[in-house]
Scaffold this motif. Structure first.
Motif, mmCIF file in Angstrom:
data_model
loop_
_atom_site.group_PDB
_atom_site.id
_atom_site.type_symbol
_atom_site.label_atom_id
_atom_site.label_comp_id
_atom_site.label_asym_id
_atom_site.label_seq_id
_atom_site.Cartn_x
_atom_site.Cartn_y
_atom_site.Cartn_z
ATOM 1 N N UNK A 15 0.880 -1.130 -0.059
ATOM 2 C CA UNK A 15 0.116 0.072 0.030
ATOM 3 C C UNK A 15 0.865 1.284 0.002
ATOM 4 N N UNK A 16 0.391 2.249 -0.835
ATOM 5 C CA UNK A 16 1.019 3.413 -0.849
ATOM 6 C C UNK A 16 0.101 4.578 -0.073
ATOM 7 N N UNK A 17 0.170 5.686 -0.400
ATOM 8 C CA UNK A 17 -0.718 6.792 0.058
ATOM 9 C C UNK A 17 -2.097 6.567 -0.433
ATOM 10 N N UNK A 18 -3.027 6.833 0.374
ATOM 11 C CA UNK A 18 -4.370 7.062 -0.173
ATOM 12 C C UNK A 18 -4.961 5.823 -1.081
ATOM 13 N N UNK A 19 -4.811 4.654 -0.430
ATOM 14 C CA UNK A 19 -5.266 3.526 -0.995
ATOM 15 C C UNK A 19 -4.808 3.146 -2.570
ATOM 16 N N UNK A 20 -3.436 3.537 -2.460
ATOM 17 C CA UNK A 20 -2.707 3.339 -3.940
ATOM 18 C C UNK A 20 -2.030 1.962 -3.838
ATOM 19 N N UNK A 21 -2.041 0.996 -4.817
ATOM 20 C CA UNK A 21 -1.165 -0.045 -4.573
ATOM 21 C C UNK A 21 0.144 0.228 -5.602
ATOM 22 N N UNK A 22 1.253 -0.359 -4.762
ATOM 23 C CA UNK A 22 2.668 -0.020 -5.568
ATOM 24 C C UNK A 22 3.145 -1.284 -5.838
ATOM 25 N N UNK A 23 3.380 -1.448 -7.092
ATOM 26 C CA UNK A 23 4.346 -2.750 -7.429
ATOM 27 C C UNK A 23 5.803 -2.509 -7.076
ATOM 28 N N UNK A 24 6.219 -3.656 -6.296
ATOM 29 C CA UNK A 24 7.510 -3.497 -5.822
ATOM 30 C C UNK A 24 8.467 -4.822 -6.073
ATOM 31 N N UNK A 25 9.644 -4.710 -6.691
ATOM 32 C CA UNK A 25 10.584 -5.835 -6.753
ATOM 33 C C UNK A 25 11.410 -5.717 -5.495
ATOM 34 N N UNK A 26 11.978 -6.680 -4.995
ATOM 35 C CA UNK A 26 12.920 -6.678 -3.883
ATOM 36 C C UNK A 26 13.958 -7.855 -4.026
ATOM 37 N N UNK A 27 15.293 -7.417 -3.558
ATOM 38 C CA UNK A 27 16.118 -8.529 -3.352
ATOM 39 C C UNK A 27 17.361 -8.141 -2.716
ATOM 40 N N UNK A 28 18.173 -8.881 -1.926
ATOM 41 C CA UNK A 28 19.358 -8.532 -1.559
ATOM 42 C C UNK A 28 19.217 -8.420 -0.024
ATOM 43 N N UNK A 29 20.278 -8.142 0.373
ATOM 44 C CA UNK A 29 20.690 -8.036 1.922
ATOM 45 C C UNK A 29 21.425 -6.672 2.222
#
Length: 296
Positions: A15-29
């Motif tokens: 979730x982003x601001x004001x009910x917006x959905x954010x597509x996110x890619x994540x990896x690493x440490x």
């Protein structure tokens, strides 16, 4: 068309601001760094750089609201695509992933979001990297006379809602392809698949992209002016890497950035606008050096 994804990264919607959905890619440490894309692209522009950073960083790569696979809300007010709102998206996503503080690096539109995040959330943004753009206030100040034609799209998308959207939608593939082709120095930066991905993603987001740019000519400009009047600056280490297009337009980009950042390094690069894809190792080094400055 199936969206392109960065190999080795896990994807989620946050979730982003004001009910917006954010597509996110994540990896690493390790310490987190958020990478924000530019126009007319998606998070996928960071694929090469992101893979170089994952051994030492948790790398978070979102699609900005209005782009890629993130939500594209209608612009019910100027605030919908204000960079302040988009910066809050980024902060909320990073916090949801467990990172109260993080480095932030943006290209083009993403860099404008980064600047606003740095100004509004100085205790959250550890360092700020900026690729090939000027602050909003200075962009409009330096565009003068015939030389301003290089930024013709800024003026088109600054017009009141309605006509710009219809004009662009009528020739959307050609419109977005024109920037990919004009700003790619030798025509070899994108494979046909990647080029088509950017075009298709942008065609599906005409209204939100125009709203993003329109905000830059209104509410974002007002916020920058208010910060300038109040003497606010970016307090974290800031690194800028850019083409030397200032000489063509008659300004000194380094001196413009010095007015916004107390701890600034400015680095010219022999590359085109899409430098993260053209010279990813150079950009990865730029980010690593900036992170090291924040650690000292």
């Amino acid at each position: 068309m199936t969206p392109l994804t960065i190999e080795g990264f896990r994807y989620q919607t946050l979730p982003g601001e004001r009910d917006v959905d954010i597509n996110v890619a994540v990896a690493g440490f390790g310490p987190a760094v958020v990478l924000l894309h530019g126009f007319p692209q998606t998070h996928y522009m960071w694929r090469h750089v992101a893979r170089e950073l994952v051994e030492r960083h948790t790398v978070i790569v979102p699609d900005l609201r209005g782009y890629g696979e993130s939500s594209k809300p209608g612009a019910s007010s100027a605030e919908t695509y204000a960079k302040r709102t988009m910066a809050r998206d980024v902060v909320r996503v990073a916090h949801a992933l467990g990172h109260e503080r993080f480095g932030l690096v943006g290209h083009d539109r993403g860099a404008l979001v980064g600047v606003r995040a740095g100004l509004d959330h100085p205790r959250t943004v550890r360092y700020l990297g900026i690729l090939d753009v000027l602050p909003t206030l200075d962009t409009w100040a330096v565009l003068q006379g015939v030389n301003a034609k290089v930024a013709w799209h800024l003026y088109l998308m600054a017009q009141p809602a309605g006509l710009p959207e219809r004009m662009i939608a009528a020739v959307a593939p050609e419109f977005f392809a024109s920037f990919l082709d004009a700003w790619d120095t030798d025509g070899s930066t994108f494979t046909p698949e990647v080029r088509q991905h950017y075009i298709d993603s942008s065609v599906a987001a005409v209204a939100s992209i125009v709203a993003d740019y329109r905000a830059t000519a209104s509410i974002d400009l007002e916020m920058d002016q208010a910060d300038r009047d109040a003497g606010r600056q970016l307090g974290m280490p800031v690194g800028v890497i850019s083409q030397d297009w200032g000489s063509q337009l008659g300004f000194d980009a380094a001196s413009l950035w010095e007015a916004w950042a107390r701890d600034l390094t400015y680095q010219p690069i022999d590359a085109g606008h899409f430098m993260a894809e053209e010279q990813p190792s150079e950009i990865a080094r730029f980010i690593s050096d900036l992170a090291a400055r924040a650690d000292n």
